[in-house]
Design an enzyme around this catalytic site. Structure first.
Site, PDB file in Angstrom:
ATOM      1  N   THR A   1      23.930  43.748  56.963  1.00 38.78           N
ATOM      2  CA  THR A   1      23.900  43.610  55.571  1.00 38.78           C
ATOM      3  C   THR A   1      22.661  43.948  55.048  1.00 38.78           C
ATOM      4  O   THR A   1      21.609  43.416  55.220  1.00 38.78           O
ATOM      5  CB  THR A   1      24.347  42.068  55.595  1.00 38.78           C
ATOM      6  OG1 THR A   1      25.400  41.738  56.329  1.00 38.78           O
ATOM      7  CG2 THR A   1      24.597  41.934  54.121  1.00 38.78           C
TER       8      THR A   1
ATOM      9  N   HIS B   1      29.165  42.059  48.402  1.00 42.89           N
ATOM     10  CA  HIS B   1      29.083  40.805  48.933  1.00 42.89           C
ATOM     11  C   HIS B   1      30.141  39.706  48.161  1.00 42.89           C
ATOM     12  O   HIS B   1      29.905  38.541  47.997  1.00 42.89           O
ATOM     13  CB  HIS B   1      27.706  40.184  48.835  1.00 42.89           C
ATOM     14  CG  HIS B   1      27.228  39.542  50.076  1.00 42.89           C
ATOM     15  ND1 HIS B   1      26.142  39.890  50.947  1.00 42.89           N
ATOM     16  CD2 HIS B   1      27.478  38.145  50.381  1.00 42.89           C
ATOM     17  CE1 HIS B   1      26.084  39.168  51.891  1.00 42.89           C
ATOM     18  NE2 HIS B   1      26.720  37.801  51.598  1.00 42.89           N
TER      19      HIS B   1
ATOM     20  N   ILE C   1      39.974  41.815  47.363  1.00 41.91           N
ATOM     21  CA  ILE C   1      41.472  41.705  48.255  1.00 41.91           C
ATOM     22  C   ILE C   1      42.102  40.680  47.944  1.00 41.91           C
ATOM     23  O   ILE C   1      41.913  39.622  48.589  1.00 41.91           O
ATOM     24  CB  ILE C   1      41.352  42.337  49.334  1.00 41.91           C
ATOM     25  CG1 ILE C   1      40.526  43.725  49.525  1.00 41.91           C
ATOM     26  CG2 ILE C   1      42.903  42.502  49.990  1.00 41.91           C
ATOM     27  CD1 ILE C   1      41.144  45.028  49.008  1.00 41.91           C
TER      28      ILE C   1
ATOM     29  N   LYS D   1      26.680  47.190  55.715  1.00 42.38           N
ATOM     30  CA  LYS D   1      27.420  46.594  54.673  1.00 42.38           C
ATOM     31  C   LYS D   1      26.849  46.358  53.578  1.00 42.38           C
ATOM     32  O   LYS D   1      25.689  45.680  53.406  1.00 42.38           O
ATOM     33  CB  LYS D   1      27.872  45.225  55.376  1.00 42.38           C
ATOM     34  CG  LYS D   1      28.519  44.491  54.671  1.00 42.38           C
ATOM     35  CD  LYS D   1      29.102  43.208  55.394  1.00 42.38           C
ATOM     36  CE  LYS D   1      29.870  42.169  54.509  1.00 42.38           C
ATOM     37  NZ  LYS D   1      29.199  41.438  53.636  1.00 42.38           N
TER      38      LYS D   1
ATOM     39  N   TYR E   1      21.122  40.192  59.928  1.00 40.62           N
ATOM     40  CA  TYR E   1      20.092  40.203  59.068  1.00 40.62           C
ATOM     41  C   TYR E   1      18.732  40.759  59.488  1.00 40.62           C
ATOM     42  O   TYR E   1      18.724  40.454  60.757  1.00 40.62           O
ATOM     43  CB  TYR E   1      19.809  38.833  58.248  1.00 40.62           C
ATOM     44  CG  TYR E   1      21.070  38.465  57.182  1.00 40.62           C
ATOM     45  CD1 TYR E   1      21.333  39.055  56.249  1.00 40.62           C
ATOM     46  CD2 TYR E   1      21.653  37.352  57.621  1.00 40.62           C
ATOM     47  CE1 TYR E   1      22.335  38.830  55.295  1.00 40.62           C
ATOM     48  CE2 TYR E   1      22.823  36.947  56.926  1.00 40.62           C
ATOM     49  CZ  TYR E   1      23.017  37.491  55.786  1.00 40.62           C
ATOM     50  OH  TYR E   1      24.104  37.013  54.877  1.00 40.62           O
TER      51      TYR E   1
ATOM     52  N   SER F   1      29.026  36.182  61.610  1.00 37.27           N
ATOM     53  CA  SER F   1      28.038  36.238  60.941  1.00 37.27           C
ATOM     54  C   SER F   1      26.660  35.567  61.553  1.00 37.27           C
ATOM     55  O   SER F   1      26.959  34.866  62.485  1.00 37.27           O
ATOM     56  CB  SER F   1      28.246  35.242  59.763  1.00 37.27           C
ATOM     57  OG  SER F   1      26.858  34.905  58.865  1.00 37.27           O
TER      58      SER F   1
END
Ligand SMILES: Cc1cc2nc3c(=O)[nH]c(=O)nc-3n(C[C@H](O)[C@H](O)[C@H](O)COP(=O)(O)O)c2cc1C
Length: 381
Positions: free
Chosen positions: A158, A278, A312, A254, A132, A109
Site C-alpha cells: 500500500t 483507499h 463499488i 495499491k 506497509y 491486511s
C-alpha cells in the site's frame, strides 16, 4: 431487519449500523476530511452509461478472469481491510471462507486480526498480503519471508498511506487501537451491549501479523504510533524496486493514481497496480479511480495488470470498470457491512448478490465473457 431482507449494499449498511456501536460503524463508514472523495468514488460511475448489445446468444455466462496470475471465478475480490474481528467476531475467517466459496481472492491486511498462516492453511483460494513499509529493513525482509513461507500468492504494497488520513469521525468518537473512547463514544458502546458481550466472550483481539511489534494490551504502541514511529515516510521507488526483486513473484502497488507512477511501477517490475484512493480515507479531494482508469490503461495496460477499487456498490459498476480496461475490481465496504451485519453468511450473501448482478448485467449487455466488454459499451456524459 434481517439478513434475508438485505438485497443490496444500502440494506447491508443499514443492518451493520444497527448492530455495531457507532464508533466502529463510523470507522468503516467514514473517510478523510469532508469525505468528498469517498462520495465521488461511487458518483463517478453515474457519469458514464452502458451501451448494451442484443441478440448475441447469452445462455451461458463465464465471468472468470485471470489477474496477477490468479484465476478468479468472478471479476471482483475482497480488498485487504484492517481490524475485521472488531466488525464481527469471525472477522477474516468469515471473509476468507466466503471468498473461497465464490472462487475469488481475498486480502489480508498487515493490521489483520487473524494470522495470514491460519488463513492460508484454511483455504486454497488466492490470498493477497497487504504490506506497509517499515523503517526497519530487516523487519520488511522478515515479513516478506514469512508471507512467502506461508504460501501467499500476491504481495500488495500500500503506497497511499505514507501518513494517516484525517478521519474526523474517529476523532469525535475516540476510535483508535487501543480504544481511547470519548464519553460520547463510550455511551455508544453502552447502548449496543450485544456487541460488547460478543466481543468479550470470544478470542482476545490481536494483530497477529504484527504481534511482536504492536502491543495493544498495555497500550505501549498504538496503531497510530505504529504508523508514525514504525512506518517509513522516506520510502521511495528504489526501496520498492528492492522489495519487488526480493519477493520475486506477483507484486502489486495499491494506491497508484498517476500515469507517471503507473509507468514507474512497470519499470521496477511490478506485475500489477491498484488504482485506489483507499476508499476516500486518505487524501480527500483526490480523483476517483474510475475517472482515472482509462488514462492509466492506455499508458500501461498492455504491460501490467490494471485493477481498481473504490465506491463499488453494484454489478454494473464492475462492468463499467472492466469495459474501460480494468482486469479486476476490489471491494472494501461492499463486504465489510455484510460482515458486520451477519458474519460469513452476510459476506456470502453479498458475493452471491454481486454474482447474480454480474450475470444479469452481462446477459443484458449481450456478452458471455469478460473479454467481450470494451469501450464500445460505454458513453460518458
Ligand atoms: C474499514 C476499512 C479498513 C481498511 N483497511 C485497509 C488496510 O489495512 N490496508 C489497505 O491497504 N487498505 C485498507 N482499506 C482500503 C480498502 O482496501 C479499499 O482500498 C477500499 O475500501 C475501497 O473502497 P470501498 O470501501 O469504497 O470499496 C480499508 C478500508 C476500510 C473501509
Amino acid at each position: 431487519m434481517r439478513l434475508r431482507d438485505c438485497h443490496n449494499f444500502h440494506d447491508f449498511r443499514r443492518l451493520a449500523r444497527r448492530r455495531l456501536p457507532r464508533p466502529i460503524f463510523d470507522y468503516i463508514d467514514g473517510a478523510a476530511d469532508d469525505e468528498v472523495t469517498h462520495r465521488r468514488n461511487t458518483a463517478s460511475f453515474e457519469r458514464c452509461d452502458l451501451v448494451p448489445n442484443v441478440l448475441r446468444g447469452v445462455e451461458h455466462i463465464d465471468m472468470s478472469v485471470t489477474v496477477l496470475g490468479q484465476k478468479l471465478a468472478m471479476p471482483i475480490y475482497c480488498s485487504p481491510t484492517a481490524l475485521q474481528r472488531l466488525f464481527h467476531h469471525t472477522g477474516e475467517r468469515a471473509v476468507a471462507a466466503a471468498a473461497a466459496k465464490y472462487g475469488t481472492m481475498f486480502g489480508v491486511s498487515s493490521l489483520g486480526t487473524v494470522s495470514l498462516e491460519e488463513l492460508r492453511k484454511a483455504h486454497d483460494t488466492p490470498q493477497v498480503y497487504q504490506f506497509y513499509y517499515h523503517r526497519d529493513r530487516g523487519l520488511n525482509r522478515a515479513m516478506m519471508q514469512r508471507a512467502k513461507e506461508a504460501g501467499v500468492q500476491v504481495m500488495m504494497l500500500t503506497v497511499d498511506s505514507i501518513t494517516g488520513g484525517n478521519r474526523e469521525r474517529d476523532k469525535r468518537t475516540g476510535f483508535s487501537i487501543p480504544f481511547r473512547l470519548t464519553l460520547a463514544g463510550m455511551y455508544q458502546f453502552g447502548i449496543k451491549p450485544a456487541w460488547g458481550i460478543n466481543y468479550l466472550t470470544h478470542e482476545r483481539f490481536k494483530l497477529p501479523q504484527l504481534d511482536q511489534h504492536v502491543d495493544m494490551g498495555s497500550g505501549a504502541l498504538s496503531i497510530s504510533k505504529y504508523f508514525t514511529e514504525m512506518l517509513d515516510p522516506s520510502m521511495n521507488w528504489d526501496d520498492v524496486a528492492e522489495m519487488v526483486r526480493l519477493w520475486n513473484g506477483q507484486f502489486c502497488l495499491k494506491g497508484v493514481m498517476s500515469v507517471a507512477d503507473a509507468r514507474r511501477a512497470v519499470e521496477i517490475g511490478c506485475t500489477g497496480i491498484v488504482l485506489s484512493n483507499h476508499g476516500g480515507r486518505q487524501l480527500d479531494g483526490s480523483r476517483a479511480p474510475f475517472d482515472q482508469l482509462a488514462e492509466i490503461v492506455d499508458a500501461v495496460g498492455d504491460r501490467i495488470d490494471v485493477i481498481m477499487d473504490g465506491g463499488i456498490q453494484r454489478g454494473t459498476h464492475v462492468l463499467k470498470a472492466l469495459s474501460l480496461g480494468a482486469k479486476a475490481v476490489g471491494v472494501g465496504r461492499y463486504y465489510l457491512y455484510p460482515l458486520a451485519a451477519a458474519g460469513q453468511a452476510g459476506v456470502e450473501r453479498a458475493l452471491d448478490l454481486m454474482r447474480s448482478e454480474l450475470e444479469r448485467g452481462m446477459k443484458l449487455m449481450g456478452c458471455t465473457a469478460i473479454n467481450q466488454l470494451s469501450r464500445e459499451n460505454l458513453r460518458f456524459r
